[in-house]
Design an enzyme around this catalytic site. Structure first.
Site, mmCIF file in Angstrom:
data_model
loop_
_atom_site.group_PDB
_atom_site.id
_atom_site.type_symbol
_atom_site.label_atom_id
_atom_site.label_comp_id
_atom_site.label_asym_id
_atom_site.label_seq_id
_atom_site.Cartn_x
_atom_site.Cartn_y
_atom_site.Cartn_z
ATOM 1 N N GLY A 244 54.780 119.867 49.618
ATOM 2 C CA GLY A 244 53.999 120.726 50.501
ATOM 3 C C GLY A 244 53.272 121.876 49.855
ATOM 4 N N GLU A 281 59.582 116.935 46.147
ATOM 5 C CA GLU A 281 58.715 115.789 46.468
ATOM 6 C C GLU A 281 57.252 116.223 46.549
ATOM 7 O OE1 GLU A 281 60.125 114.818 50.367
ATOM 8 O OE2 GLU A 281 62.032 114.023 49.662
ATOM 9 N N GLY A 283 53.288 116.200 46.340
ATOM 10 C CA GLY A 283 52.195 115.224 46.324
ATOM 11 C C GLY A 283 50.906 115.925 45.906
ATOM 12 N N ARG A 284 50.323 116.604 46.882
ATOM 13 C CA ARG A 284 49.031 117.264 46.661
ATOM 14 C C ARG A 284 48.990 118.129 45.398
ATOM 15 N NH1 ARG A 284 45.690 118.498 51.033
ATOM 16 N NH2 ARG A 284 47.528 118.220 52.331
ATOM 17 N N ARG A 329 39.246 113.750 54.679
ATOM 18 C CA ARG A 329 39.768 115.092 54.964
ATOM 19 C C ARG A 329 38.792 115.967 55.738
ATOM 20 N NH1 ARG A 329 40.990 118.457 51.672
ATOM 21 N NH2 ARG A 329 42.822 119.242 52.755
ATOM 22 N N TYR A 333 40.489 116.760 59.241
ATOM 23 C CA TYR A 333 41.130 118.083 59.334
ATOM 24 C C TYR A 333 40.112 119.221 59.314
ATOM 25 C CZ TYR A 333 44.931 115.294 57.154
ATOM 26 O OH TYR A 333 45.848 114.343 56.815
ATOM 27 N N CYS A 359 27.881 105.722 60.695
ATOM 28 C CA CYS A 359 27.299 105.986 62.016
ATOM 29 C C CYS A 359 28.261 106.775 62.897
ATOM 30 C CB CYS A 359 26.930 104.673 62.681
ATOM 31 S SG CYS A 359 25.813 103.732 61.660
ATOM 32 N N GLU A 360 28.507 108.020 62.540
ATOM 33 C CA GLU A 360 29.358 108.934 63.298
ATOM 34 C C GLU A 360 28.846 110.327 62.996
ATOM 35 O OE1 GLU A 360 32.221 108.435 65.105
ATOM 36 O OE2 GLU A 360 32.537 106.320 64.652
HETATM 37 C C1 PLP Z 1 53.700 113.851 52.408
HETATM 38 C C2 PLP Z 1 55.084 114.160 52.014
HETATM 39 C C3 PLP Z 1 55.338 114.896 50.853
HETATM 40 C C4 PLP Z 1 54.244 115.477 49.992
HETATM 41 O O1 PLP Z 1 53.493 116.457 50.619
HETATM 42 P P1 PLP Z 1 52.394 117.281 49.794
HETATM 43 O O2 PLP Z 1 51.869 118.253 50.774
HETATM 44 O O3 PLP Z 1 51.354 116.301 49.374
HETATM 45 O O4 PLP Z 1 53.074 117.903 48.642
HETATM 46 C C5 PLP Z 1 56.647 115.104 50.499
HETATM 47 N N1 PLP Z 1 57.677 114.631 51.247
HETATM 48 C C6 PLP Z 1 57.463 113.920 52.367
HETATM 49 C C7 PLP Z 1 58.616 113.417 53.143
HETATM 50 C C8 PLP Z 1 56.159 113.663 52.795
HETATM 51 O O5 PLP Z 1 55.963 112.979 53.917
#
Ligand code: PLP
Length: 433
Positions: A244, A281, A283-284, A329, A333, A359-360
């Site tokens: 997150g 965990e 991601g981004r 995105r 969002y 076409c949107e």
């Molecule tokens: C999407 C997700 C993440 C990663 O979130 P980021 O904002 O991309 O860091 C981690 N854990 C779970 C369970 C997720 O669904």
């Protein structure tokens, strides 16, 4: 001059480079729309987490839904990273990339029995379970195949991550996780079920979080639970603090991964939980700023009034060959993503809406952006390494973009552009004359 949040993306003279490769040149060689990623940026982002975690038992699990190209997975796997998956499809991807299943955690609110069975067969490290019903089903599936599923419960700490409602996941009203007040009872149930072994606890409160505060609040609540659960004789081995952490798209100033992790660890140690294995965990924050989407300017469509006219006459449009199907995105969002020319021109910029061919009316990449570009030149949408290609669709029967990975002056095509015939390969005409 490097661009905000993206140290590996910078102008050299008039040309925009990613590491030592010119983006215009990559676009000419591979065509557009084209995703380009910096391998060095990805590894540097991971190193921020690793530095803070050095010296203690830990596993950073890359949340691969942010960018699941096999070469991206391989890059992180070779650096010792684990993976957070949310579907059976993602499980097949990590296996195809040569990842050890013992470094994979399986998250997600709606795992099917078939997905559970496959994950048990290959031996994933842990299931992050999100409901009481899922516990029962997972126990049945595991028992039926003579296996034991290692589980962590995703608890919903009911804290507000202060982010966009679509990407906020730690509030009571969200579909995610087990409510804080039910967590202890769920752990007792999990410990009693025959097919399960409790190993940890996890939370994930949202995405694009810019402050340490919500994490610390969630952590305190998690540690309260850990103490309550262990008091009932159920040992908790690992703490998984989710993902997150936000990145810089415009003027956001999130803490660095190293700073965030360091303050969380300080709190964990202060409360006497420093002996536990720690997991994250992200991601981004591992891939977002490492990637750009390069697109060709197809048409410049001037508005009817002078630029900046307060009377608000029609807008200028910059129509490019990337669209909402390539990068969702902005449309989904209302996300603001920086858009720059791949070649600087010594001309006044024109304020325009950067839009795609779909076409949107929602098909825009950026609104009211100053750009000095000509038709046939290239623009780059920055910070597109996360939730870009993985959210791409084939809307308007548009093949998905190609992807390139760069390291220094080397560039590899890591995904072919999708051809039109591939898009209807699985479809069938009716057997009628
Ligand atoms: C999407 C997700 C993440 C990663 O979130 P980021 O904002 O991309 O860091 C981690 N854990 C779970 C369970 C997720 O669904």
């Amino acid at each position: 001059m490097s661009l905000p949040g993206a140290p590996q993306i910078a102008y050299r003279g008039d040309e925009l480079f990613i590491e030592d490769c010119s983006l215009s040149e990559l676009a000419r060689r591979h065509g557009t729309p084209l995703y380009v990623y910096s391998r060095t940026s990805m590894l540097a982002a991971l190193a921020g987490y690793e530095r803070a975690l050095a010296g203690r038992e830990h596993l950073v699990c890359y949340a691969m839904k942010a960018n699941s190209n096999l070469a991206v997975l391989q890059t992180f796997a070779q650096a010792g990273c684990g993976f957070d998956i949310v579907s059976g499809g993602e499980l097949e991807r990590v296996l195809a990339a040569g990842v050890a299943p013992s470094k994979v955690v399986f998250s997600g609110v709606g795992k099917t029995r078939a997905e559970m069975r496959r994950a048990l067969d290959v031996g994933v490290l842990c299931f992050n379970v999100e409901s009481e019903s899922e516990l029962e089903v997972l126990s049945q599936v595991a028992s039926a195949s003579g296996a034991t599923a290692r589980v962590s419960l995703r608890v919903n700490p009911d804290v507000d991550a202060g982010t966009h409602p679509y990407i906020s996941t730690g509030l009571k009203g969200n579909k995610f996780g087990i409510a804080h007040e039910h967590a202890v009872a769920c752990y007792e149930r999990a410990a009693a079920l025959p097919g399960l072994q409790v190993v940890g606890i996890d939370f994930h409160i949202g995405s694009q979080i810019a402050d340490t505060g919500p994490y610390l609040d969630a952590l305190e609540r998690m540690l309260d639970l850990v103490e309550a659960i262990e008091a009932r004789g159920i040992p908790i081995h690992h703490l998984d603090l989710g993902g997150g952490l936000g990145i810089t798209y415009t003027d956001e100033a999130p803490p660095s991964a190293q700073a965030l992790v360091t303050s969380l660890l300080a709190r964990i140690d202060a409360r006497g939980h420093g002996h536990r294995m720690i997991m994250f965990e992200p991601g981004r924050s591992l891939v977002g700023n490492a990637g750009v989407l390069v697109s060709e300017v197809l048409y410049l469509k001037p508005g009817t009034g002078p630029n900046g006219d307060p009377a608000g006459s029609a807008k200028n449009f910059c129509i490019v060959d990337a669209a909402m199907n390539d990068l969702m995105r902005p449309a989904m969002y209302q996300a603001w993503m920086r858009i720059v020319a791949c070649r600087l021109r010594d001309e006044p910029a024109v304020v325009c809406d950067v839009v795609g061919p779909v076409c949107e009316s929602g098909d825009w990449l950026g609104r009211d952006r100053p750009l000095a570009v000509r038709e046939g030149e290239f623009i780059a949408v920055l910070s597109a390494g996360a939730y870009g290609m993985t959210m791409a669709s084939n809307y308007n029967t548009r093949g998905r973009a190609a992807e390139v990975m760069v390291a220094g002056d080397r560039a590899w095509l890591i995904r072919d552009r999708e051809a039109a015939t591939e898009l209807f390969r699985g479809e069938h005409l009716l057997p009628l004359a």
